[in-house]
Design a protein around this motif. Structure first.
Motif, PDB file in Angstrom:
ATOM      1  N   GLU A 139       0.818  -1.213   0.000  1.00 16.70           N
ATOM      2  CA  GLU A 139       0.000   0.000   0.000  1.00 16.70           C
ATOM      3  C   GLU A 139       0.854   1.267   0.000  1.00 16.70           C
ATOM      4  N   SER A 140       2.118   1.168   0.413  1.00 19.63           N
ATOM      5  CA  SER A 140       3.006   2.336   0.452  1.00 19.63           C
ATOM      6  C   SER A 140       3.343   2.852  -0.940  1.00 19.63           C
ATOM      7  N   TYR A 141       3.104   2.053  -1.961  1.00 18.94           N
ATOM      8  CA  TYR A 141       3.435   2.464  -3.328  1.00 18.94           C
ATOM      9  C   TYR A 141       2.744   3.762  -3.705  1.00 18.94           C
ATOM     10  N   ARG A 142       1.514   3.962  -3.224  1.00 20.84           N
ATOM     11  CA  ARG A 142       0.758   5.159  -3.601  1.00 20.84           C
ATOM     12  C   ARG A 142       1.357   6.424  -3.009  1.00 20.84           C
ATOM     13  N   MET A 143       2.218   6.293  -2.026  1.00 20.82           N
ATOM     14  CA  MET A 143       2.901   7.467  -1.480  1.00 20.82           C
ATOM     15  C   MET A 143       4.048   7.900  -2.382  1.00 20.82           C
ATOM     16  N   ILE A 144       4.458   7.001  -3.290  1.00 19.92           N
ATOM     17  CA  ILE A 144       5.536   7.306  -4.226  1.00 19.92           C
ATOM     18  C   ILE A 144       4.968   7.744  -5.567  1.00 19.92           C
ATOM     19  N   GLN A 145       4.103   6.933  -6.112  1.00 19.40           N
ATOM     20  CA  GLN A 145       3.527   7.180  -7.431  1.00 19.40           C
ATOM     21  C   GLN A 145       2.013   7.273  -7.313  1.00 19.40           C
ATOM     22  N   PRO A 146       1.441   8.449  -7.602  1.00 19.61           N
ATOM     23  CA  PRO A 146      -0.020   8.563  -7.534  1.00 19.61           C
ATOM     24  C   PRO A 146      -0.691   7.574  -8.480  1.00 19.61           C
ATOM     25  N   VAL A 147      -1.663   6.847  -7.976  1.00 14.92           N
ATOM     26  CA  VAL A 147      -2.420   5.895  -8.797  1.00 14.92           C
ATOM     27  C   VAL A 147      -3.893   6.279  -8.671  1.00 14.92           C
ATOM     28  N   GLU A 148      -4.426   6.851  -9.749  1.00 11.86           N
ATOM     29  CA  GLU A 148      -5.818   7.311  -9.722  1.00 11.86           C
ATOM     30  C   GLU A 148      -6.734   6.173 -10.169  1.00 11.86           C
ATOM     31  N   VAL A 157      -5.576  -8.234  -8.023  1.00 11.45           N
ATOM     32  CA  VAL A 157      -4.845  -7.441  -9.011  1.00 11.45           C
ATOM     33  C   VAL A 157      -5.625  -6.173  -9.346  1.00 11.45           C
ATOM     34  N   LEU A 158      -4.892  -5.118  -9.722  1.00 13.91           N
ATOM     35  CA  LEU A 158      -5.476  -3.911 -10.298  1.00 13.91           C
ATOM     36  C   LEU A 158      -5.017  -3.823 -11.742  1.00 13.91           C
ATOM     37  N   ILE A 159      -5.954  -3.553 -12.656  1.00 14.77           N
ATOM     38  CA  ILE A 159      -5.605  -3.414 -14.069  1.00 14.77           C
ATOM     39  C   ILE A 159      -6.040  -2.037 -14.556  1.00 14.77           C
ATOM     40  N   ASP A 160      -5.557  -1.633 -15.717  1.00  6.62           N
ATOM     41  CA  ASP A 160      -5.945  -0.311 -16.226  1.00  6.62           C
ATOM     42  C   ASP A 160      -7.203  -0.416 -17.076  1.00  6.62           C
ATOM     43  N   GLU A 161      -7.809   0.742 -17.362  1.00 10.03           N
ATOM     44  CA  GLU A 161      -9.090   0.792 -18.084  1.00 10.03           C
ATOM     45  C   GLU A 161      -8.988   0.157 -19.476  1.00 10.03           C
ATOM     46  N   THR A 162      -7.893   0.441 -20.164  1.00  6.90           N
ATOM     47  CA  THR A 162      -7.738  -0.090 -21.519  1.00  6.90           C
ATOM     48  C   THR A 162      -7.688  -1.615 -21.511  1.00  6.90           C
ATOM     49  N   LEU A 163      -6.926  -2.163 -20.576  1.00 11.66           N
ATOM     50  CA  LEU A 163      -6.815  -3.617 -20.496  1.00 11.66           C
ATOM     51  C   LEU A 163      -8.152  -4.234 -20.094  1.00 11.66           C
ATOM     52  N   ALA A 164      -8.870  -3.572 -19.198  1.00 10.38           N
ATOM     53  CA  ALA A 164     -10.195  -4.068 -18.789  1.00 10.38           C
ATOM     54  C   ALA A 164     -11.151  -4.113 -19.977  1.00 10.38           C
ATOM     55  N   ARG A 165     -11.085  -3.090 -20.801  1.00  7.33           N
ATOM     56  CA  ARG A 165     -11.964  -3.031 -21.974  1.00  7.33           C
ATOM     57  C   ARG A 165     -11.587  -4.104 -22.991  1.00  7.33           C
ATOM     58  N   GLU A 166     -10.277  -4.359 -23.124  1.00  5.29           N
ATOM     59  CA  GLU A 166      -9.832  -5.381 -24.073  1.00  5.29           C
ATOM     60  C   GLU A 166     -10.186  -6.790 -23.615  1.00  5.29           C
ATOM     61  N   GLY A 215      -9.473  -3.437  -8.384  1.00  6.52           N
ATOM     62  CA  GLY A 215      -9.470  -2.034  -8.775  1.00  6.52           C
ATOM     63  C   GLY A 215      -9.143  -1.850 -10.238  1.00  6.52           C
ATOM     64  N   VAL A 216      -9.616  -0.723 -10.787  1.00  7.17           N
ATOM     65  CA  VAL A 216      -9.336  -0.354 -12.173  1.00  7.17           C
ATOM     66  C   VAL A 216      -8.646   1.008 -12.156  1.00  7.17           C
ATOM     67  N   VAL A 217      -7.469   1.055 -12.766  1.00 10.23           N
ATOM     68  CA  VAL A 217      -6.643   2.269 -12.752  1.00 10.23           C
ATOM     69  C   VAL A 217      -6.900   3.082 -14.008  1.00 10.23           C
ATOM     70  N   LYS A 218      -6.973   4.403 -13.832  1.00 11.35           N
ATOM     71  CA  LYS A 218      -7.136   5.271 -14.993  1.00 11.35           C
ATOM     72  C   LYS A 218      -5.910   5.160 -15.887  1.00 11.35           C
ATOM     73  N   VAL A 219      -6.141   5.235 -17.184  1.00 10.39           N
ATOM     74  CA  VAL A 219      -5.064   5.032 -18.154  1.00 10.39           C
ATOM     75  C   VAL A 219      -3.948   6.039 -17.952  1.00 10.39           C
ATOM     76  N   ILE A 239       0.168   5.521 -18.044  1.00  9.56           N
ATOM     77  CA  ILE A 239       1.026   6.171 -19.026  1.00  9.56           C
ATOM     78  C   ILE A 239       2.116   6.968 -18.323  1.00  9.56           C
ATOM     79  N   ALA A 240       1.757   7.635 -17.238  1.00  8.41           N
ATOM     80  CA  ALA A 240       2.741   8.434 -16.497  1.00  8.41           C
ATOM     81  C   ALA A 240       3.841   7.558 -15.925  1.00  8.41           C
ATOM     82  N   PHE A 241       3.526   6.305 -15.648  1.00 10.20           N
ATOM     83  CA  PHE A 241       4.517   5.430 -15.018  1.00 10.20           C
ATOM     84  C   PHE A 241       5.452   4.799 -16.035  1.00 10.20           C
ATOM     85  N   MET A 242       4.909   4.208 -17.075  1.00 15.73           N
ATOM     86  CA  MET A 242       5.770   3.520 -18.050  1.00 15.73           C
ATOM     87  C   MET A 242       5.234   3.676 -19.464  1.00 15.73           C
TER      88      MET A 242
END
Length: 398
Positions: A122-131, A150-159, A186-190, A194-197
């Motif tokens: 859970e400490s990861y969100r203190m480093i990199q914002p995950v919306e 697992v948490l996946i992003d919106e694009t992957l969820a749609r695919e 959870g589902v992460v905003k795209v 993109i901001a991460f990698m």
């Protein structure tokens, strides 16, 4: 002639030929405004970068094994090391990492998509914002229970599912060690991904779940947030020493100081900004030559006036000082206009590229002084030429 009268006469001369004065000041205005715009935008970029690092809480270090050395399994980092570092009085929080690659089948069973699995806490969100669009992030209980979530992003969820609201659904992900069924929490905003990698799909899992999948009790690295940024280097050395004592080894760990990286980036911006400002400042030299040229023209035009003033008792110093004041007024007024134009331009450019322009007060003072200095340097020769005229020859001049 006293100072007030000299200044009044110089101002009358400058503003008596408005168009010529404006054209003369143009080189100064362009040079000063260019320097102001470049430095203001450069400062804005530096503040933006610093703000991004600070907003992510990256006032710390990343610790990882020194793979340039021969490592035994006992030298690798573990979750026990995370707990050890947490106990240090300068530690704010620790986020461990375990990175893996995997593959997931899409809505069309014949198609699949690669992803990077980020095992963390859970400490990861203190480093990199995950919306998040839906659901929640990894919780401490997920890590403790080794939960297969697992948490996946919106694009992957749609695919995969043809929609984005997929919390509670399960996906089967294939890793080189085997496949595993994971529940989506959870589902992460795209944008966050993109901001991460760049455009790479990134999924987030409890680090213990990833470790179970790969049947390991080690981690790749850990990010440690340090409370006092002034002590980062010394604290990092203490972290390494703690790990060496715990693992009974030496020179097996490396530290990546995030703050030093930030300083390096801002220093590059500073050097680039300074260099470009220097190039832009060359136009000030051109402006200075223009001031000298127009002052020589002015001296020629006012030859008879100079002769009359000398005949009435004006000294060489009086004549020289008057023309020197005119040159200084031209360059000083040009400098002030250049500052106004430069800052206005930097604000407009900053708004266009979503960067807040930051005006440097020392730079403003320096540019005003430089423009006045140019007036003195390039005004001296015309002023001396005027002061050295023979009054009889000046009175005869047509």
């Amino acid at each position: 002639m006293d100072l007030f009268e000299t200044a009044r006469s110089a101002l009358a001369s400058v503003f008596g030929n408005k168009m010529r004065s404006i054209l003369t000041m143009l080189g100064i205005i362009i040079g000063i405004s260019s320097v102001i715009m470049i430095t203001s935008i450069g400062n804005g970029f530096q503040q933006m970068i610093t703000g991004e690092f600070e907003s992510m809480g990256l006032n710390g270090v990343e610790i990882y094994p020194n793979y340039n050395e021969t490592l035994n399994n006992s030298d690798l980092l573990t979750m026990d090391d995370v707990e050890l570092i947490k106990q240090h009085p300068e530690t704010s929080f620790v986020a461990p990492f375990w990175r893996a690659t995997g593959e997931v089948a899409l809505k069309n069973p014949a198609e699949s998509e690669d992803f990077i699995a980020m095992g963390t806490t859970e400490s990861y969100r203190m480093i990199q914002p995950v919306e998040l669009s839906y659901g929640r992030f990894i919780a401490e209980t997920d890590v403790e229970r080794h939960a297969k979530v697992v948490l996946i992003d919106e694009t992957l969820a749609r695919e995969i599912f043809g929609r984005t609201e997929v919390v509670g659904e399960t996906v089967r992900c294939a890793f080189w060690s085997g496949s595993v069924e994971l529940t989506i929490i959870g589902v992460v905003k795209v944008e966050a991904v993109i901001a991460f990698m760049e455009m790479q799909h990134v999924v987030y899992m409890p680090i213990t779940a990833v470790m179970d999948i790969y049947s390991t009790d080690t981690i790749d690295s850990m990010f440690v947030n340090v409370k006092d940024t002034e002590k980062i280097s010394r604290t990092a050395e203490e972290y390494v020493r703690l790990l060496e004592i715990s693992h009974d080894n030496e020179d097996k760990y490396r530290v990546n100081n995030i703050m030093q990286q930030m300083d390096a980036i801002t220093n590059v911006f500073s050097y680039v900004t300074t260099f470009i400002s220097f190039v832009a400042a060359i136009s000030l030299l051109v402006g200075g030559i223009g001031v000298m040229n127009i002052m020589l023209v002015t001296v020629t035009e006012r030859t008879r006036e100079i002769g009359i003033r000398k005949a009435l008792g004006a000294t060489d110093g009086n004549i020289s000082f008057q023309f020197l004041v005119e040159a200084i007024i031209l360059t000083a007024v040009g400098g002030i206009i250049g500052i106004i134009v430069g800052y206005s331009g930097s604000v407009a450019i900053g708004n266009a590229i979503e960067i807040k322009a930051v005006l440097s007060i020392p730079m403003v003072i320096i540019t005003v002084l430089i423009s006045s200095f140019i007036g003195i340097i390039f005004g001296v020769y015309p002023a001396r030429k005027a002061s050295k005229m023979d009054p009889i020859d000046a009175l005869r001049y047509e």
